[in-house]
Scaffold this motif. Structure first.
Motif, PDB file in Angstrom:
ATOM      1  N   MET A   1      19.426-135.155  10.583  1.00 50.87           N
ATOM      2  CA  MET A   1      19.585-136.433   9.889  1.00 50.87           C
ATOM      3  C   MET A   1      18.871-137.540  10.662  1.00 50.87           C
ATOM      4  SD  MET A   1      21.362-136.018   7.165  1.00 50.87           S
ATOM      5  CE  MET A   1      22.364-137.382   6.604  1.00 50.87           C
ATOM      6  N   ILE A   2      18.065-138.311   9.953  1.00 44.10           N
ATOM      7  CA  ILE A   2      17.302-139.383  10.597  1.00 44.10           C
ATOM      8  C   ILE A   2      17.939-140.733  10.245  1.00 44.10           C
ATOM      9  CG2 ILE A   2      15.061-140.532  10.760  1.00 44.10           C
ATOM     10  CD1 ILE A   2      14.582-137.800  11.667  1.00 44.10           C
ATOM     11  N   CYS A   3      18.300-141.489  11.302  1.00 39.80           N
ATOM     12  CA  CYS A   3      18.916-142.803  11.098  1.00 39.80           C
ATOM     13  C   CYS A   3      17.983-143.901  11.597  1.00 39.80           C
ATOM     14  CB  CYS A   3      20.231-142.864  11.869  1.00 39.80           C
ATOM     15  SG  CYS A   3      21.002-144.500  11.849  1.00 39.80           S
ATOM     16  N   LEU A   4      17.827-144.929  10.785  1.00 41.52           N
ATOM     17  CA  LEU A   4      17.102-146.124  11.231  1.00 41.52           C
ATOM     18  C   LEU A   4      18.164-147.145  11.616  1.00 41.52           C
ATOM     19  CD1 LEU A   4      13.915-147.677  10.152  1.00 41.52           C
ATOM     20  CD2 LEU A   4      15.870-149.140   9.757  1.00 41.52           C
ATOM     21  N   GLY A   5      18.146-147.571  12.874  1.00 47.36           N
ATOM     22  CA  GLY A   5      19.148-148.530  13.369  1.00 47.36           C
ATOM     23  C   GLY A   5      18.560-149.926  13.457  1.00 47.36           C
ATOM     24  N   ILE A   6      19.388-150.908  13.126  1.00 47.26           N
ATOM     25  CA  ILE A   6      18.953-152.309  13.189  1.00 47.26           C
ATOM     26  C   ILE A   6      19.974-153.111  13.992  1.00 47.26           C
ATOM     27  CG2 ILE A   6      18.450-154.402  11.838  1.00 47.26           C
ATOM     28  CD1 ILE A   6      17.649-152.607   9.507  1.00 47.26           C
ATOM     29  N   GLU A   7      19.474-153.910  14.950  1.00 45.06           N
ATOM     30  CA  GLU A   7      20.354-154.740  15.781  1.00 45.06           C
ATOM     31  C   GLU A   7      19.765-156.160  15.840  1.00 45.06           C
ATOM     32  OE1 GLU A   7      23.084-155.086  17.824  1.00 45.06           O
ATOM     33  OE2 GLU A   7      22.185-156.920  18.614  1.00 45.06           O
ATOM     34  N   SER A   8      20.584-157.149  15.445  1.00 51.56           N
ATOM     35  CA  SER A   8      20.089-158.540  15.501  1.00 51.56           C
ATOM     36  C   SER A   8      21.250-159.497  15.803  1.00 51.56           C
ATOM     37  CB  SER A   8      19.442-158.917  14.158  1.00 51.56           C
ATOM     38  OG  SER A   8      20.434-159.054  13.154  1.00 51.56           O
ATOM     39  N   LYS A  71      10.290-142.827   3.594  1.00 54.51           N
ATOM     40  CA  LYS A  71      10.809-141.653   2.859  1.00 54.51           C
ATOM     41  C   LYS A  71      11.568-140.689   3.778  1.00 54.51           C
ATOM     42  CE  LYS A  71       7.222-139.929   0.594  1.00 54.51           C
ATOM     43  NZ  LYS A  71       5.992-140.702   0.702  1.00 54.51           N
ATOM     44  N   ASP A  72      11.258-140.734   5.074  1.00 52.53           N
ATOM     45  CA  ASP A  72      11.903-139.807   6.018  1.00 52.53           C
ATOM     46  C   ASP A  72      13.292-140.275   6.463  1.00 52.53           C
ATOM     47  OD1 ASP A  72       9.593-138.073   6.257  1.00 52.53           O
ATOM     48  OD2 ASP A  72       8.651-139.751   7.318  1.00 52.53           O
ATOM     49  N   ILE A  73      13.647-141.513   6.149  1.00 51.64           N
ATOM     50  CA  ILE A  73      14.923-142.060   6.644  1.00 51.64           C
ATOM     51  C   ILE A  73      16.078-141.597   5.744  1.00 51.64           C
ATOM     52  CG2 ILE A  73      16.170-144.210   7.223  1.00 51.64           C
ATOM     53  CD1 ILE A  73      13.601-143.711   8.916  1.00 51.64           C
ATOM     54  N   ASP A  74      17.140-141.043   6.375  1.00 50.56           N
ATOM     55  CA  ASP A  74      18.292-140.568   5.595  1.00 50.56           C
ATOM     56  C   ASP A  74      19.354-141.647   5.392  1.00 50.56           C
ATOM     57  OD1 ASP A  74      17.523-137.787   5.198  1.00 50.56           O
ATOM     58  OD2 ASP A  74      17.671-137.655   7.378  1.00 50.56           O
ATOM     59  N   TYR A  75      19.544-142.515   6.383  1.00 47.72           N
ATOM     60  CA  TYR A  75      20.508-143.607   6.236  1.00 47.72           C
ATOM     61  C   TYR A  75      20.193-144.702   7.253  1.00 47.72           C
ATOM     62  CZ  TYR A  75      22.846-141.377  10.202  1.00 47.72           C
ATOM     63  OH  TYR A  75      23.105-140.824  11.437  1.00 47.72           O
ATOM     64  N   ILE A  76      20.816-145.860   7.040  1.00 46.83           N
ATOM     65  CA  ILE A  76      20.560-147.010   7.914  1.00 46.83           C
ATOM     66  C   ILE A  76      21.854-147.382   8.638  1.00 46.83           C
ATOM     67  CG2 ILE A  76      19.893-149.462   7.941  1.00 46.83           C
ATOM     68  CD1 ILE A  76      18.376-148.861   5.305  1.00 46.83           C
ATOM     69  N   GLY A  77      21.747-147.584   9.954  1.00 44.96           N
ATOM     70  CA  GLY A  77      22.897-148.087  10.720  1.00 44.96           C
ATOM     71  C   GLY A  77      22.590-149.522  11.107  1.00 44.96           C
ATOM     72  N   VAL A  78      23.517-150.431  10.886  1.00 46.98           N
ATOM     73  CA  VAL A  78      23.239-151.832  11.209  1.00 46.98           C
ATOM     74  C   VAL A  78      24.434-152.481  11.899  1.00 46.98           C
ATOM     75  CG1 VAL A  78      23.953-152.687   8.901  1.00 46.98           C
ATOM     76  CG2 VAL A  78      22.388-154.041  10.291  1.00 46.98           C
ATOM     77  N   THR A  79      24.140-153.330  12.895  1.00 52.14           N
ATOM     78  CA  THR A  79      25.204-154.105  13.547  1.00 52.14           C
ATOM     79  C   THR A  79      25.697-155.156  12.567  1.00 52.14           C
ATOM     80  OG1 THR A  79      24.028-153.904  15.641  1.00 52.14           O
ATOM     81  CG2 THR A  79      25.767-155.569  15.532  1.00 52.14           C
ATOM     82  N   TYR A  80      27.002-155.128  12.243  1.00 54.40           N
ATOM     83  CA  TYR A  80      27.516-156.179  11.328  1.00 54.40           C
ATOM     84  C   TYR A  80      28.499-157.106  12.045  1.00 54.40           C
ATOM     85  CZ  TYR A  80      31.894-153.588  10.214  1.00 54.40           C
ATOM     86  OH  TYR A  80      33.114-152.959  10.262  1.00 54.40           O
ATOM     87  N   GLY A  81      28.669-156.928  13.376  1.00 55.27           N
ATOM     88  CA  GLY A  81      29.501-157.803  14.181  1.00 55.27           C
ATOM     89  C   GLY A  81      29.850-157.107  15.475  1.00 55.27           C
ATOM     90  N   PRO A  82      30.396-157.792  16.463  1.00 56.18           N
ATOM     91  CA  PRO A  82      30.467-159.244  16.530  1.00 56.18           C
ATOM     92  C   PRO A  82      29.129-159.811  17.005  1.00 56.18           C
ATOM     93  CG  PRO A  82      31.499-158.270  18.464  1.00 56.18           C
ATOM     94  CD  PRO A  82      31.002-157.134  17.626  1.00 56.18           C
ATOM     95  N   GLY A  83      28.970-161.126  16.875  1.00 59.50           N
ATOM     96  CA  GLY A  83      27.730-161.760  17.310  1.00 59.50           C
ATOM     97  C   GLY A  83      27.555-163.099  16.633  1.00 59.50           C
ATOM     98  N   LEU A  84      26.337-163.631  16.722  1.00 56.10           N
ATOM     99  CA  LEU A  84      26.033-164.918  16.091  1.00 56.10           C
ATOM    100  C   LEU A  84      25.874-164.675  14.594  1.00 56.10           C
ATOM    101  CD1 LEU A  84      23.276-165.991  18.635  1.00 56.10           C
ATOM    102  CD2 LEU A  84      25.647-166.811  18.563  1.00 56.10           C
ATOM    103  N   ILE A  85      26.606-165.412  13.786  1.00 53.26           N
ATOM    104  CA  ILE A  85      26.668-165.075  12.361  1.00 53.26           C
ATOM    105  C   ILE A  85      25.293-165.138  11.682  1.00 53.26           C
ATOM    106  CG2 ILE A  85      27.400-167.407  11.561  1.00 53.26           C
ATOM    107  CD1 ILE A  85      28.687-164.060  10.202  1.00 53.26           C
ATOM    108  N   GLY A  86      24.523-166.172  11.970  1.00 51.36           N
ATOM    109  CA  GLY A  86      23.209-166.302  11.331  1.00 51.36           C
ATOM    110  C   GLY A  86      22.273-165.176  11.749  1.00 51.36           C
TER     111      GLY A  86
END
Ligand code: KG4
Ligand code: ZN
Length: 333
Positions: A1-8, A71-86
């Motif tokens: 399984m391939i996950c694309l992770g996003i952190e902001s 097309k190769d990405i199976d799902y996305i993982g993203v930080t939804y908290g805690p942190g700066l809201i904007g």
């Protein structure tokens, strides 16, 4: 399984691609530190705007580095908290639109659970249960990681986080942001000669505002005569002692024999050495995340997302497009 992770969540726009929770195929971190340095700390509005202009490019770079396409990405993982809201909202909105366009799942992920998962990227064999000593710019926690998605908080800071204390001490010593690595560098030239207060509670909570205030008072009182390197060294030695003593006492009481360090301050070499030594004396196993996974990155988020995904963690939302960022998200939620 391939996950694309996003952190902001703060001042790094980060995207990573990982396979099966542990194999990193790409790990891109676009840092805003040079921009915020001028202001002596993170300016939230600037951080959000920079995430917005960066994110699509960082995603493209991660895909290119991994030699993959959307097309190769199976799902996305993203930080939804805690942190700066904007700042969080940029990652969450991007993740939602990408998940919608590709028709793939989105896995909301807690930032601190990500820091803990940095250890899974470093140690293939590491499995819960273990103790996590979480030391970041916004958090200081002692967490019993009972399972991949089961966390028990045994202690936490009642005021400043340890990274925040490093940053404030740096400021009073005239050092730039982020202060942790700078205080540590200066400390290497000094000696442990200042007597600073340590805090001890009846439970395993921490407090770092007392030591921070003591450092500020000494700096103001001594003025020109201040031995800056000695003060940096004394601060680093005292806070790391407090962290280790608390952690060892909790491990003893809860009969936990494995400990993993997590969060930006886990890059601190004094803390790493002291934890290793304390573990060796007690025959405990000690796990230290690879330096590239200590401060904010998206590989750790993708790893934590993997375990949320495979463990079928339930969220309080009906549809992935209802996902929202939560600035003060609690661990385990
Ligand atoms: O985990 P992180 O990247 O961001 C948050 O989630 O908060 O942690 C950043 C914090 C900053 O306070 C920074 O000064 C501290 O980690 N830090 C360090 C070191 N490297 C980063 N503190 C002490 N020693 C270091 N080597
Ligand atoms: Zn962090």
């Amino acid at each position: 399984m391939i996950c694309l992770g996003i952190e902001s969540s703060c001042d790094e726009t980060a995207v990573a691609i990982i396979k099966d929770g542990r194999k990193v195929l790409a790990n891109v971190v676009s840092t805003q530190i040079p921009i915020h340095k001028k202001f002596g700390g993170v300016v939230p509005e600037i951080a959000s705007r920079k995430h917005l202009t960066n994110i699509a490019f960082v995603v493209k770079e991660a895909l290119d580095n991994a030699g993959l396409t959307f097309k190769d990405i199976d799902y996305i993982g993203v930080t939804y908290g805690p942190g700066l809201i904007g700042a969080l909202l940029v990652g969450v909105a991007y993740a939602k639109s990408l998940a919608y366009a590709l028709d793939i799942p989105i896995v909301p992920t807690h930032h601190i659970e990500g820091h803990i998962a940095a250890n899974y990227l470093t140690y293939e064999e590491l499995k819960p249960p273990f103790m996590a000593l979480v030391v970041s710019g916004g958090h200081s926690h002692l967490i019993h990681v009972k399972d991949y998605v089961d966390f028990d908080i045994l202690g936490k800071t009642r005021d400043d986080a340890v990274g925040e204390a490093f940053d404030k001490v740096a400021r009073v010593l005239g050092l730039p942001y982020p202060g942790g690595p700078e205080v540590s560098k200066l400390a290497r030239e000094g000696e442990f000669t200042y007597d600073l207060p340590k805090t001890k509670f009846e439970n395993y909570d921490f407090s770092f505002s007392g030591i921070k205030t003591a450092v500020i008072n000494i700096a103001h009182k001594e003025g020109e005569k201040l031995r800056r390197a000695d003060l940096a060294c004394s601060f680093e030695q005292t806070v790391t002692d407090e962290l280790i003593e608390n952690c060892m006492a909790a491990m003893k009481e809860y009969n936990i024999t494995k400990v993993a360090l997590a969060g930006g301050v886990s890059a601190n070499l004094v803390l790493r050495e002291k934890l290793q030594k304390a573990c060796k004396e007690r025959k405990y196993e000690c796990f230290l995340p690879d330096l590239k996974y200590c401060t904010d990155n998206a590989a750790m988020i993708a790893s934590a997302a993997h375990y949320n995904f495979v463990c079928g963690k339930k969220y309080d939302i009906k549809d992935k497009l209802d996902l929202n960022a939560i600035a003060n998200l609690k661990i385990g939620e």
